[in-house]
Write a protein that holds these residues in place. Structure first.
Motif, PDB file in Angstrom:
ATOM      1  N   GLN A  32      14.834  10.189   5.571  1.00 32.99           N
ATOM      2  CA  GLN A  32      14.468  10.748   4.269  1.00 32.99           C
ATOM      3  C   GLN A  32      13.311   9.967   3.641  1.00 32.99           C
ATOM      4  OE1 GLN A  32      18.131  10.655   2.101  1.00 32.99           O
ATOM      5  NE2 GLN A  32      18.874  12.602   2.929  1.00 32.99           N
ATOM      6  N   GLN A  33      13.345   8.662   3.788  1.00 34.95           N
ATOM      7  CA  GLN A  33      12.311   7.819   3.199  1.00 34.95           C
ATOM      8  C   GLN A  33      10.965   7.988   3.893  1.00 34.95           C
ATOM      9  OE1 GLN A  33      12.618   5.938   0.442  1.00 34.95           O
ATOM     10  NE2 GLN A  33      14.718   6.645   0.218  1.00 34.95           N
ATOM     11  N   TYR A  34      10.998   8.127   5.224  1.00 35.89           N
ATOM     12  CA  TYR A  34       9.761   8.131   6.003  1.00 35.89           C
ATOM     13  C   TYR A  34       9.221   9.527   6.303  1.00 35.89           C
ATOM     14  CZ  TYR A  34       9.853   3.118   6.989  1.00 35.89           C
ATOM     15  OH  TYR A  34       9.816   1.756   6.867  1.00 35.89           O
ATOM     16  N   MET A  35      10.108  10.521   6.470  1.00 44.11           N
ATOM     17  CA  MET A  35       9.699  11.797   7.043  1.00 44.11           C
ATOM     18  C   MET A  35       9.565  12.941   6.034  1.00 44.11           C
ATOM     19  SD  MET A  35       9.642  10.513  10.057  1.00 44.11           S
ATOM     20  CE  MET A  35       9.543  11.756  11.322  1.00 44.11           C
ATOM     21  N   ILE A  36      10.163  12.818   4.859  1.00 41.93           N
ATOM     22  CA  ILE A  36      10.071  13.900   3.875  1.00 41.93           C
ATOM     23  C   ILE A  36       8.620  14.048   3.409  1.00 41.93           C
ATOM     24  CG2 ILE A  36      10.662  14.523   1.497  1.00 41.93           C
ATOM     25  CD1 ILE A  36      13.443  13.567   1.982  1.00 41.93           C
ATOM     26  N   LYS A  56       0.827  -1.203   0.000  1.00 36.27           N
ATOM     27  CA  LYS A  56       0.000   0.000   0.000  1.00 36.27           C
ATOM     28  C   LYS A  56       0.865   1.259   0.000  1.00 36.27           C
ATOM     29  CE  LYS A  56      -2.272  -1.377   3.632  1.00 36.27           C
ATOM     30  NZ  LYS A  56      -1.817  -2.748   3.712  1.00 36.27           N
ATOM     31  N   LEU A  57       0.421   2.261  -0.744  1.00 38.99           N
ATOM     32  CA  LEU A  57       1.207   3.453  -1.003  1.00 38.99           C
ATOM     33  C   LEU A  57       1.319   4.349   0.235  1.00 38.99           C
ATOM     34  CD1 LEU A  57       2.587   5.199  -3.260  1.00 38.99           C
ATOM     35  CD2 LEU A  57       0.355   6.326  -3.514  1.00 38.99           C
ATOM     36  N   ASN A  58       2.545   4.565   0.704  1.00 41.33           N
ATOM     37  CA  ASN A  58       2.854   5.603   1.703  1.00 41.33           C
ATOM     38  C   ASN A  58       1.912   5.607   2.908  1.00 41.33           C
ATOM     39  OD1 ASN A  58       4.973   6.767   0.110  1.00 41.33           O
ATOM     40  ND2 ASN A  58       3.406   7.655  -1.194  1.00 41.33           N
ATOM     41  N   GLN A  59       1.513   4.432   3.401  1.00 36.21           N
ATOM     42  CA  GLN A  59       0.552   4.406   4.506  1.00 36.21           C
ATOM     43  C   GLN A  59       1.122   4.972   5.800  1.00 36.21           C
ATOM     44  OE1 GLN A  59      -2.860   3.348   4.230  1.00 36.21           O
ATOM     45  NE2 GLN A  59      -2.195   3.701   2.123  1.00 36.21           N
ATOM     46  N   SER A  60       2.440   4.938   5.961  1.00 36.94           N
ATOM     47  CA  SER A  60       3.043   5.472   7.189  1.00 36.94           C
ATOM     48  C   SER A  60       2.830   6.974   7.312  1.00 36.94           C
ATOM     49  CB  SER A  60       4.539   5.152   7.228  1.00 36.94           C
ATOM     50  OG  SER A  60       5.212   5.764   6.135  1.00 36.94           O
ATOM     51  N   SER A  61       2.599   7.661   6.182  1.00 37.18           N
ATOM     52  CA  SER A  61       2.419   9.117   6.218  1.00 37.18           C
ATOM     53  C   SER A  61       1.118   9.517   6.886  1.00 37.18           C
ATOM     54  CB  SER A  61       2.452   9.686   4.798  1.00 37.18           C
ATOM     55  OG  SER A  61       1.348   9.215   4.046  1.00 37.18           O
ATOM     56  N   LEU A  62       0.196   8.568   7.050  1.00 41.15           N
ATOM     57  CA  LEU A  62      -1.082   8.869   7.691  1.00 41.15           C
ATOM     58  C   LEU A  62      -0.974   8.902   9.209  1.00 41.15           C
ATOM     59  CD1 LEU A  62      -3.359   6.598   5.470  1.00 41.15           C
ATOM     60  CD2 LEU A  62      -2.993   9.048   5.246  1.00 41.15           C
ATOM     61  N   HIS A  63       0.151   8.436   9.743  1.00 44.79           N
ATOM     62  CA  HIS A  63       0.343   8.418  11.196  1.00 44.79           C
ATOM     63  C   HIS A  63       0.982   9.731  11.663  1.00 44.79           C
ATOM     64  CE1 HIS A  63      -0.793   4.205  11.420  1.00 44.79           C
ATOM     65  NE2 HIS A  63       0.063   3.930  10.450  1.00 44.79           N
ATOM     66  N   SER A  64       0.973   9.902  12.971  1.00 44.68           N
ATOM     67  CA  SER A  64       1.549  11.109  13.565  1.00 44.68           C
ATOM     68  C   SER A  64       3.071  11.103  13.423  1.00 44.68           C
ATOM     69  CB  SER A  64       1.182  11.187  15.048  1.00 44.68           C
ATOM     70  OG  SER A  64       1.794  10.117  15.752  1.00 44.68           O
TER      71      SER A  64
END
Length: 442
Positions: free
Chosen positions: A164-168, A107-115
């Motif tokens: 860079q991968q997770y936080m940008i 699934k695309l960039n699902q970690s970006s939905l978290h705080s």
């Protein structure tokens, strides 16, 4: 011979068509990605208000839809989800999503939905896991001390890369797609639960299958009754199996049958062990869509032994059985060409295929181990990695004998055959079938 040539040509033609479709699909997908990046790059240099963002969103989505409509002559080819219920409550968009994504879709960039705090914690955990693996390897294989500068620099570079991968921040399009995909996934989960459906990956084709949970349970119960391979236990057998494994491995090490590194590979960790669990996957390519039992063998006390045996025995089997083994369509074509060249394939030659029902659950335990020993001896192996064959047999015995698991909050033991899911099971079954095949041929 003419008929065989025609069949081979037809077989190759079908493979060629499938390959062309796959290449075209990937090509058009790449074009879409390039188009999207060009379309949305303009947003990266602007600071938009909420109203401006909404207007830009509508405008750009319209442009993107217009781009999609301009490609109507292109037909996407992908496997279709199998719906094995009279009426499913999923709409066409949800069904198409399951068909296109498939079981292996990330699934695309699902970690970006978290705080931010959740993402930071995830980055630290990923960093820790990766560094644990790398440092152990560097210390063991290259004798680099943990305090070495190179390890510290590697750790810093890895942490920077993960950040860079997770936080940008994501592009506007990626944020839009991620949120939509998350909502779509949640709506699918809700409707599946409400309708009492089960979504599983199929056994052969690797696509999704939707079935009714009541039907699944009926088929699972029928399978257990038909085969009689499972008996219910009345207490948790985990620690009993754990103690047996520890006792066996320590005894083998103290008597110098195995080396310290081999002991380390097979030794279970008390903090990580847990019972296997049984689940069933559908086989829609067969009449009535029967179920295949899978035992998830991730952290059982015997998992280390099973993986170790598979790692040392499987290469031996592959080496000596390669000449009588066909692994896929390309291998079949090569073998038939070789048979034709050598004059073995004649107009009166008959080709046979057959299927063995419930192979893994009908393997006789003792006979399977006897055949394993016979196979190794016949090919000149009295030891494997300095482990005597009788010790190999003892290790294999505890793997197939102590096969216990959980199913529907009850404890079971498999008393016949071995679990489909254990690393060594496939190798042992292949060796068993090697013996059977030798008898048939002779």
């Amino acid at each position: 011979m003419e008929m065989t040539d025609q069949r081979l040509k037809g077989f190759v033609h079908l493979h060629h068509i499938d390959l062309v479709r796959t290449v075209n699909y990937q090509k058009h997908k790449l074009k879409d990605i390039i188009y999207e990046k060009r379309l949305f790059n303009q947003l990266s240099s602007y600071h938009l208000t909420e109203v401006q963002e909404a207007c830009a969103h509508v405008k750009l989505v319209r442009q993107y839809c217009h781009h999609l409509l301009s490609k109507q002559q292109i037909v996407d080819v992908y496997p279709q989800i199998i719906v094995d219920v009279p009426k499913v409550s999923l709409n066409q968009i949800q069904l198409d999503y399951l068909s296109k994504s498939g079981p292996n879709y990330v699934k695309l960039n699902q970690s970006s939905l978290h705080s931010y705090e959740h993402q930071e914690k995830h980055v630290q955990q990923e960093h820790k896991n990766i560094m644990n693996v790398i440092t152990r390897y560097l210390i063991r294989e290259h004798h680099i001390p943990l305090t070495a500068t190179i390890i510290r620099e590697l750790s810093q570079h890895l942490e920077t890369s993960l950040h860079q991968q997770y936080m940008i921040p994501l592009s506007y399009l990626n944020i839009y797609r991620t949120r939509n995909e998350f909502k779509l996934m949640k709506s699918i989960q809700h409707r599946l639960q409400k309708g009492n459906y089960i979504l599983r990956e199929t056994g052969k084709s690797g696509i999704f299958h939707i079935g009714n949970s009541v039907d699944y349970e009926k088929k699972a119960e029928a399978y257990r009754q038909k085969t009689g391979v499972y008996i219910e236990l009345y207490s948790n057998p985990l620690w009993s199996v754990f103690d047996k494994v520890i006792l066996l491995l320590n005894d083998l090490r103290s008597n110098k049958y195995i080396l310290s590194w081999q002991l380390h590979k097979m030794m279970p960790e008390r903090e990580k062990v847990q019972l296997d669990y049984l689940y069933f996957i559908p086989k829609p390519h067969k009449t009535g869509t029967p179920l295949k039992p899978i035992v998830s063998s991730m952290n059982m006390p015997t998992t280390g032994i099973s993986k170790f045996l598979d790692k040392i025995i499987r290469p031996i089997f592959d080496k000596h059985a390669r000449s009588i083994t066909i692994i896929d369509g390309a291998s079949l074509i090569q073998r038939l060409e070789a048979y034709t060249t050598n004059g073995y394939l004649k107009p009166k030659t008959y080709l046979y295929t057959f299927d063995i029902t419930d192979l893994y659950t009908i393997l006789p335990k003792e006979e399977s181990l006897d055949i394993l020993v016979e196979f190794l001896l016949q090919h000149g192996y009295e030891k494997v990695q300095n482990i005597p064959i009788d010790i190999i047999r003892k290790l294999a015995l505890i793997v197939i004998k102590e096969n216990v698991f959980v199913y529907e909050k009850k404890f079971y033991r498999q008393v016949i055959g071995d679990a489909m899911g254990s690393a060594f099971t496939i190798t042992l079954a292949n060796i068993f079938m090697w013996e059977w095949q030798m008898q048939v041929v002779h």
